[in-house]
Design a protein around this motif. Structure first.
Motif, PDB file in Angstrom:
ATOM      1  N   VAL A 113       0.848  -1.209   0.000  1.00  0.00           N
ATOM      2  CA  VAL A 113       0.000   0.000   0.000  1.00  0.00           C
ATOM      3  C   VAL A 113       0.879   1.253   0.000  1.00  0.00           C
ATOM      4  N   ASP A 114       1.983   1.248   0.758  1.00  0.00           N
ATOM      5  CA  ASP A 114       2.925   2.378   0.719  1.00  0.00           C
ATOM      6  C   ASP A 114       3.373   2.619  -0.723  1.00  0.00           C
ATOM      7  N   TRP A 115       3.689   1.546  -1.389  1.00  0.00           N
ATOM      8  CA  TRP A 115       4.137   1.627  -2.794  1.00  0.00           C
ATOM      9  C   TRP A 115       3.016   2.203  -3.665  1.00  0.00           C
ATOM     10  N   GLN A 116       1.775   1.754  -3.420  1.00  0.00           N
ATOM     11  CA  GLN A 116       0.636   2.293  -4.172  1.00  0.00           C
ATOM     12  C   GLN A 116       0.447   3.782  -3.904  1.00  0.00           C
ATOM     13  N   ASN A 117       0.603   4.179  -2.622  1.00  0.00           N
ATOM     14  CA  ASN A 117       0.388   5.574  -2.250  1.00  0.00           C
ATOM     15  C   ASN A 117       1.402   6.501  -2.908  1.00  0.00           C
TER      16      ASN A 117
ATOM     17  N   TRP B 182      -1.539  13.560  13.080  1.00  0.00           N
ATOM     18  CA  TRP B 182      -2.205  12.308  13.460  1.00  0.00           C
ATOM     19  C   TRP B 182      -1.453  11.084  12.948  1.00  0.00           C
ATOM     20  N   GLU B 183      -0.718  11.269  11.858  1.00  0.00           N
ATOM     21  CA  GLU B 183       0.120  10.143  11.423  1.00  0.00           C
ATOM     22  C   GLU B 183       1.239   9.904  12.437  1.00  0.00           C
ATOM     23  N   ARG B 184       1.848  11.002  12.903  1.00  0.00           N
ATOM     24  CA  ARG B 184       2.915  10.847  13.914  1.00  0.00           C
ATOM     25  C   ARG B 184       2.375  10.157  15.158  1.00  0.00           C
ATOM     26  N   ALA B 185       1.172  10.567  15.559  1.00  0.00           N
ATOM     27  CA  ALA B 185       0.565   9.932  16.745  1.00  0.00           C
ATOM     28  C   ALA B 185       0.384   8.434  16.503  1.00  0.00           C
ATOM     29  N   MET B 186      -0.119   8.088  15.319  1.00  0.00           N
ATOM     30  CA  MET B 186      -0.362   6.668  15.015  1.00  0.00           C
ATOM     31  C   MET B 186       0.958   5.897  15.004  1.00  0.00           C
ATOM     32  N   ARG B 187       1.978   6.489  14.381  1.00  0.00           N
ATOM     33  CA  ARG B 187       3.277   5.788  14.317  1.00  0.00           C
ATOM     34  C   ARG B 187       3.837   5.546  15.716  1.00  0.00           C
ATOM     35  N   SER B 199      -3.949   2.894   3.625  1.00  0.00           N
ATOM     36  CA  SER B 199      -4.663   3.321   2.428  1.00  0.00           C
ATOM     37  C   SER B 199      -5.428   4.626   2.695  1.00  0.00           C
ATOM     38  N   VAL B 200      -6.070   4.723   3.861  1.00  0.00           N
ATOM     39  CA  VAL B 200      -6.810   5.937   4.237  1.00  0.00           C
ATOM     40  C   VAL B 200      -5.839   7.112   4.365  1.00  0.00           C
ATOM     41  N   LEU B 201      -4.703   6.858   4.974  1.00  0.00           N
ATOM     42  CA  LEU B 201      -3.697   7.905   5.119  1.00  0.00           C
ATOM     43  C   LEU B 201      -3.256   8.421   3.754  1.00  0.00           C
ATOM     44  N   GLY B 202      -3.087   7.514   2.822  1.00  0.00           N
ATOM     45  CA  GLY B 202      -2.720   7.918   1.459  1.00  0.00           C
ATOM     46  C   GLY B 202      -3.800   8.798   0.843  1.00  0.00           C
ATOM     47  N   TRP B 203      -5.072   8.436   1.047  1.00  0.00           N
ATOM     48  CA  TRP B 203      -6.189   9.243   0.517  1.00  0.00           C
ATOM     49  C   TRP B 203      -6.152  10.640   1.136  1.00  0.00           C
ATOM     50  N   LEU B 204      -5.945  10.701   2.452  1.00  0.00           N
ATOM     51  CA  LEU B 204      -5.916  12.010   3.127  1.00  0.00           C
ATOM     52  C   LEU B 204      -4.800  12.886   2.553  1.00  0.00           C
ATOM     53  N   ARG B 205      -3.637  12.305   2.364  1.00  0.00           N
ATOM     54  CA  ARG B 205      -2.511  13.100   1.836  1.00  0.00           C
ATOM     55  C   ARG B 205      -2.816  13.637   0.435  1.00  0.00           C
ATOM     56  N   ARG B 206      -3.572  12.860  -0.326  1.00  0.00           N
ATOM     57  CA  ARG B 206      -3.846  13.279  -1.713  1.00  0.00           C
ATOM     58  C   ARG B 206      -4.986  14.293  -1.805  1.00  0.00           C
ATOM     59  N   HIS B 207      -5.745  14.494  -0.718  1.00  0.00           N
ATOM     60  CA  HIS B 207      -6.952  15.323  -0.812  1.00  0.00           C
ATOM     61  C   HIS B 207      -6.973  16.509   0.155  1.00  0.00           C
ATOM     62  N   CYS B 208      -5.819  16.946   0.642  1.00  0.00           N
ATOM     63  CA  CYS B 208      -5.774  18.080   1.586  1.00  0.00           C
ATOM     64  C   CYS B 208      -6.336  19.346   0.932  1.00  0.00           C
ATOM     65  N   PRO B 209      -7.397  19.949   1.510  1.00  0.00           N
ATOM     66  CA  PRO B 209      -7.928  21.185   0.927  1.00  0.00           C
ATOM     67  C   PRO B 209      -7.213  22.409   1.505  1.00  0.00           C
ATOM     68  N   HIS B 293     -16.140  17.225   4.012  1.00  0.00           N
ATOM     69  CA  HIS B 293     -16.002  15.773   3.831  1.00  0.00           C
ATOM     70  C   HIS B 293     -14.585  15.313   4.158  1.00  0.00           C
ATOM     71  N   PHE B 294     -13.581  16.083   3.701  1.00  0.00           N
ATOM     72  CA  PHE B 294     -12.188  15.737   4.014  1.00  0.00           C
ATOM     73  C   PHE B 294     -12.002  15.650   5.528  1.00  0.00           C
ATOM     74  N   TYR B 295     -12.549  16.666   6.241  1.00  0.00           N
ATOM     75  CA  TYR B 295     -12.342  16.684   7.693  1.00  0.00           C
ATOM     76  C   TYR B 295     -13.222  15.654   8.412  1.00  0.00           C
ATOM     77  N   GLU B 296     -14.311  15.224   7.763  1.00  0.00           N
ATOM     78  CA  GLU B 296     -15.062  14.089   8.336  1.00  0.00           C
ATOM     79  C   GLU B 296     -14.225  12.818   8.246  1.00  0.00           C
ATOM     80  N   VAL B 297     -13.545  12.654   7.091  1.00  0.00           N
ATOM     81  CA  VAL B 297     -12.667  11.482   6.947  1.00  0.00           C
ATOM     82  C   VAL B 297     -11.513  11.582   7.947  1.00  0.00           C
ATOM     83  N   LEU B 298     -10.902  12.765   8.023  1.00  0.00           N
ATOM     84  CA  LEU B 298      -9.798  12.935   8.982  1.00  0.00           C
ATOM     85  C   LEU B 298     -10.297  12.691  10.410  1.00  0.00           C
TER      86      LEU B 298
END
Lengths: 171, 346
Positions: A113-117, B182-187, B199-209, B293-298
């Motif tokens: 998934v990292d690779w996909q992202n 929040w990624e740092r917190a999760m890590r 996968s969700v984290l990737g979506w968030l990074r791609r959709h920051c408004p 919507h972005f912030y609902e996902v976040l």
């Protein structure tokens, strides 16, 4: 312990529900008790008796039974022999081993998934989409499998709203 | 004093002795402290209510007060009292109903933990389950919830002590800053990685408004975190996640389905379109459905990360509160909801 795990869980939960919680006046203690029920409901479909102590017990039984068989050689009307079906140690598929393997495989899929992202330059959209479809299906199945094991959460009861008109006081 | 354990902070004798010293230090006289009442809410800060009376230069004082303590081994430790205290002090007369704050410290000297003391405000905290509001009460509370949020987001924080919390946040990086936080917190907390979370984290990074402006963001603005007396909101509470950021963040958070079980009404109080319209008319900020919507996902992702934190906290034995593992057992349900919510992007 000779009771079935399922009966033990249902008995503990029933006792908490009908005997303990109604006698708790402290709201925090009631929240803890409901959280205990919630956890027991969550553990119930996932737990089995620990493999380690059972394996040790079986090993000891086999040592004794095999020794008895040796000693019974040639003894007329001797004690019953160890049935062949019981003579082998069962495959010790320990839960921890399985969890470790599961976590390792999830870590591998996370790297996919990292690779996909952040796909490296030059990766074709077609290949990316095909792989993403596989991981998406896996992820969907994984969370649905996990969710199928979850009981309905008791968040309301744990937070103190038990339908018994206890107000949630805070500041 | 060394950092206190949660057990010590739950020990009323210990807390009372510390309170006695703190009140003596800040009031200059020996205070009489009534019974301590611990409120059984929250997973992090501990809350005590108490009456205190003392003599001051202007005569005898008697106050109903609240003590909040951030346990060093709590869910989101280490805690800071300063951001909450500074914010509550700054927004006091801005139209946001907040308790008056008196004293605070982030040093372990007094209690072995960060703490602050504020005025007790009348009212009770309505929750999202089982409230039987009349239509009039529901409508009044919903409107005030929108109005208070608008007042907070309108508040001009530049030139106040809140400016010290800015941390370089801009309209361009506000969303990304929160995703990174929040990624740092999760890590820091995760016991293992899960593909769906990545996968969700990737979506968030791609959709920051981009943000329409930088406002004071409460961070946990919702039903359950305000006090009401009848039809009136008397105080907005629980400012521990306050920061500067995109005002859409609070809107997205309060719109979470979690806060409106079985009803389309936001926080069980107000229709989404009415919230947006009222908020827009009061702030002049045009609400972007995509940003909400972005912030609902976040927000839902934050719930997941909080579960991951709870799992870590319990696993390390920092807390024996059984609500933590009970809560984090539901993490897969959150991931399923995240998958569905992302698919609903406007």
């Amino acid at each position: 312990m000779n009771n079935s795990l399922d009966r033990l869980f249902s008995g503990i939960i029933a006792s908490l529900h009908s005997e303990i919680i109604p006698r708790l006046d402290d709201e925090f203690a009631r929240g803890q008790a409901y959280a205990t029920i919630d956890l027991l409901n969550n553990l119930r479909p996932r737990l089995d008796w620990a493999v380690g102590p059972l394996a040790a017990q079986i090993a000891a039984q086999l040592v004794a039974a095999r020794r008895i068989d040796e000693l019974a050689q040639g003894v007329p009307n001797g004690p019953p022999a160890l049935p062949p079906a019981l003579a082998a140690m069962p495959d010790p598929a320990a839960g921890e081993t399985l969890r470790w393997r599961r976590d390792q495989l999830d870590e591998h899929l996370c790297k996919v998934v990292d690779w996909q992202n952040q796909p490296p330059a030059g990766v074709s959209e077609t290949a990316l989409a095909a792989i993403a479809a596989v991981t998406a299906q896996y992820m969907q199945e994984q969370v649905r499998r996990e969710v199928s094991l979850l009981p309905k959460p008791l968040f309301g009861e744990i937070a103190g709203n038990t339908g018994t008109a206890k107000p949630a006081a805070k500041n | 004093m060394n950092p206190a354990s949660t057990a010590e902070l739950l020990d009323e004798t210990h807390v009372r002795a510390c309170l006695q010293r703190v009140l003596r230090q800040h009031t200059g006289s020996e205070a009489q402290i009534g019974a301590l009442k611990r409120f059984p809410v929250g997973y992090s800060w501990l809350t005590y209510g108490f009456d205190a009376s003392w003599d001051s230069g202007s005569g005898p004082q008697r106050r109903e007060l609240i003590l909040r303590l951030g346990p060093p081994n709590g869910l989101f430790a280490p805690y800071l009292a300063a951001p909450q205290f500074i914010t509550l002090q700054a927004v006091r007369d801005s139209g946001v109903p907040v308790p008056a704050v008196h004293w605070y410290s982030d040093s372990p000297e007094a209690f072995g933990a960060p703490w602050f003391i504020c005025e007790k405000v009348a009212g009770r905290a309505p929750v999202m389950w089982g409230e039987q509001f009349s239509d009039a009460t529901r409508s009044a509370l919903g409107e005030q919830l929108a109005d208070s949020l608008a007042a907070l987001h309108r508040f001009e924080w530049r030139g106040t002590a809140i400016e010290s919390m800015s941390g370089g946040v801009t309209v361009e990086n506000a969303a990304r800053t929160q995703v990174d936080y929040w990624e740092r917190a999760m890590r820091g907390w995760e016991l293992r990685r899960l593909p769906m979370a990545e996968s969700v984290l990737g979506w968030l990074r791609r959709h920051c408004p981009p943000a329409p402006r930088i406002s004071v963001v409460h961070g946990d603005y919702r039903i359950g975190n305000f006090l009401a007396e009848g039809d009136r909101i008397t105080a907005i509470l629980d400012w521990e996640l306050v920061h500067l950021g995109d005002p859409h963040e609070d809107i997205g958070w309060m719109c979470q389905r979690t806060f409106r079980p079985g009803t389309p009404l936001i926080c069980t109080l107000i229709r989404r379109e009415d919230l947006y319209a009222r908020y827009q008319s009061l702030t002049g900020i045009e609400v972007s459905p995509r940003a909400v919507h972005f912030y609902e996902v976040l927000g839902l992702f934050k719930f997941y990360v909080i579960d991951v934190g709870a799992e870590r906290c319990f696993e390390e034995g920092r807390h024996n509160d059984l609500r933590l593992p009970s809560m984090c057992a539901q993490a897969p349900r959150l991931l399923l909801q995240l998958e569905k919510l992302i698919a609903e992007a406007p």
